[in-house]
Design an enzyme around this catalytic site. Structure first.
Site, PDB file in Angstrom:
ATOM      1  N   HIS A  98      26.974  37.058  33.042  1.00  0.00           N
ATOM      2  CA  HIS A  98      28.002  37.787  33.791  1.00  0.00           C
ATOM      3  C   HIS A  98      29.386  37.526  33.196  1.00  0.00           C
ATOM      4  O   HIS A  98      30.209  38.442  33.082  1.00  0.00           O
ATOM      5  CB  HIS A  98      27.985  37.359  35.259  1.00  0.00           C
ATOM      6  CG  HIS A  98      26.720  37.714  35.976  1.00  0.00           C
ATOM      7  ND1 HIS A  98      25.623  36.899  35.974  1.00  0.00           N
ATOM      8  CD2 HIS A  98      26.379  38.808  36.707  1.00  0.00           C
ATOM      9  CE1 HIS A  98      24.657  37.462  36.686  1.00  0.00           C
ATOM     10  NE2 HIS A  98      25.084  38.618  37.137  1.00  0.00           N
ATOM     11  N   HIS A 141      26.673  30.626  39.277  1.00  0.00           N
ATOM     12  CA  HIS A 141      26.598  29.843  38.044  1.00  0.00           C
ATOM     13  C   HIS A 141      27.315  28.523  38.244  1.00  0.00           C
ATOM     14  O   HIS A 141      28.171  28.379  39.124  1.00  0.00           O
ATOM     15  CB  HIS A 141      27.249  30.598  36.872  1.00  0.00           C
ATOM     16  CG  HIS A 141      26.328  31.548  36.184  1.00  0.00           C
ATOM     17  ND1 HIS A 141      25.355  31.139  35.304  1.00  0.00           N
ATOM     18  CD2 HIS A 141      26.233  32.898  36.253  1.00  0.00           C
ATOM     19  CE1 HIS A 141      24.702  32.200  34.851  1.00  0.00           C
ATOM     20  NE2 HIS A 141      25.211  33.275  35.413  1.00  0.00           N
ATOM     21  N   ASP A 145      28.551  26.695  32.796  1.00  0.00           N
ATOM     22  CA  ASP A 145      28.005  27.960  32.285  1.00  0.00           C
ATOM     23  C   ASP A 145      29.127  28.934  31.944  1.00  0.00           C
ATOM     24  O   ASP A 145      29.101  29.607  30.911  1.00  0.00           O
ATOM     25  CB  ASP A 145      27.084  28.609  33.320  1.00  0.00           C
ATOM     26  CG  ASP A 145      26.050  27.660  33.868  1.00  0.00           C
ATOM     27  OD1 ASP A 145      25.728  26.689  33.171  1.00  0.00           O
ATOM     28  OD2 ASP A 145      25.571  27.892  34.986  1.00  0.00           O
TER      29      ASP A 145
END
Length: 229
Positions: A98, A141, A145
């Site tokens: 993302h 997340h 990350d």
């Protein structure tokens, strides 16, 4: 995320050199997701959210490849989002896909839109930052990350465009040009073989009225010839 992606595509198709831009989007995106595949394969971390649903692991399935394919199609149809209930994997955290999309769309919008479109650049930056922030707040997340994804995405984008914009770096394979030692440099050389200078900022509609008339006239003549035969 979808709004940023849509804005990037609109700017790309309005760019006079849209095929070069599209090629760069595809190349850089594939490099980033190839790296993500590697990190996902070698690194497994616990779920960031204890309430996150994980599909059961496939075991002793006689139709294993079919099941994997259907899961992949289900995830792809949901565009990687969890709100539609089609995101079934767990552990695919490092690094954040993302964040890749949010950052790379902003970078392409900033790079290929007119330089004086500062409101668009600001709005894109705010959307990108907000998306990453909400990703962390929703426990989609871990922070690491996102940080790793930002670092890798910006390095690949800036290195790629720096080499593309400077012929002295592109054709210099001496030991002093350390950028030529990047593992994706041969791919870059192949994809950018016909781009000899920085891409100018020129814009226009993909299809003009004149080009549409020519296309219609040409195909009408071909259709008439086939009918006469």
């Amino acid at each position: 995320m979808l709004s940023l992606f849509a804005a990037m595509l609109i700017i790309t198709f309005l760019h006079r050199h849209r095929w070069i831009v599209l090629r760069r989007i595809a190349t850089i995106g594939s490099l980033l997701y190839f790296g993500r595949c590697l990190t996902m394969f070698v690194t497994q971390v616990p779920k960031a959210d204890a309430n996150y649903y994980c599909s059961p692991k496939l075991q002793n399935d006689s139709h294993l490849m079919w099941s994997i394919t259907m899961r992949a199609l289900s995830i792809a149809s949901g565009v990687g989002l969890t709100i539609n209930g089609k995101h079934k994997l767990c552990g695919d955290y490092i690094y954040s896909g993302h964040t890749i999309v949010l950052v790379i769309t902003y970078l392409f919008i900033r790079e290929y839109s007119p330089k004086n479109w500062r409101p668009l650049h600001l709005i894109s930056a705010v959307f990108s930052f907000t998306g990453v922030f909400l990703l962390l707040v929703s426990r989609g997340h871990y922070t690491i990350d996102v940080l790793v994804a930002y670092w890798i995405t910006t390095r690949v984008f800036w290195q790629y465009h720096t080499i593309a914009a400077m012929p002295s770096l592109r054709h210099n394979r001496s030991g002093h040009n350390h950028l030529s030692k990047i593992f994706w440099y041969p791919l870059f050389s192949f994809m950018e073989a016909n781009v000899l200078r920085p891409v100018p900022q020129r814009y226009g509609f993909p299809f003009t009225i004149t080009s549409c008339k020519k296309w219609f006239t040409r195909h009408s003549k071909l259709l008439n010839l086939r009918t006469q035969r």
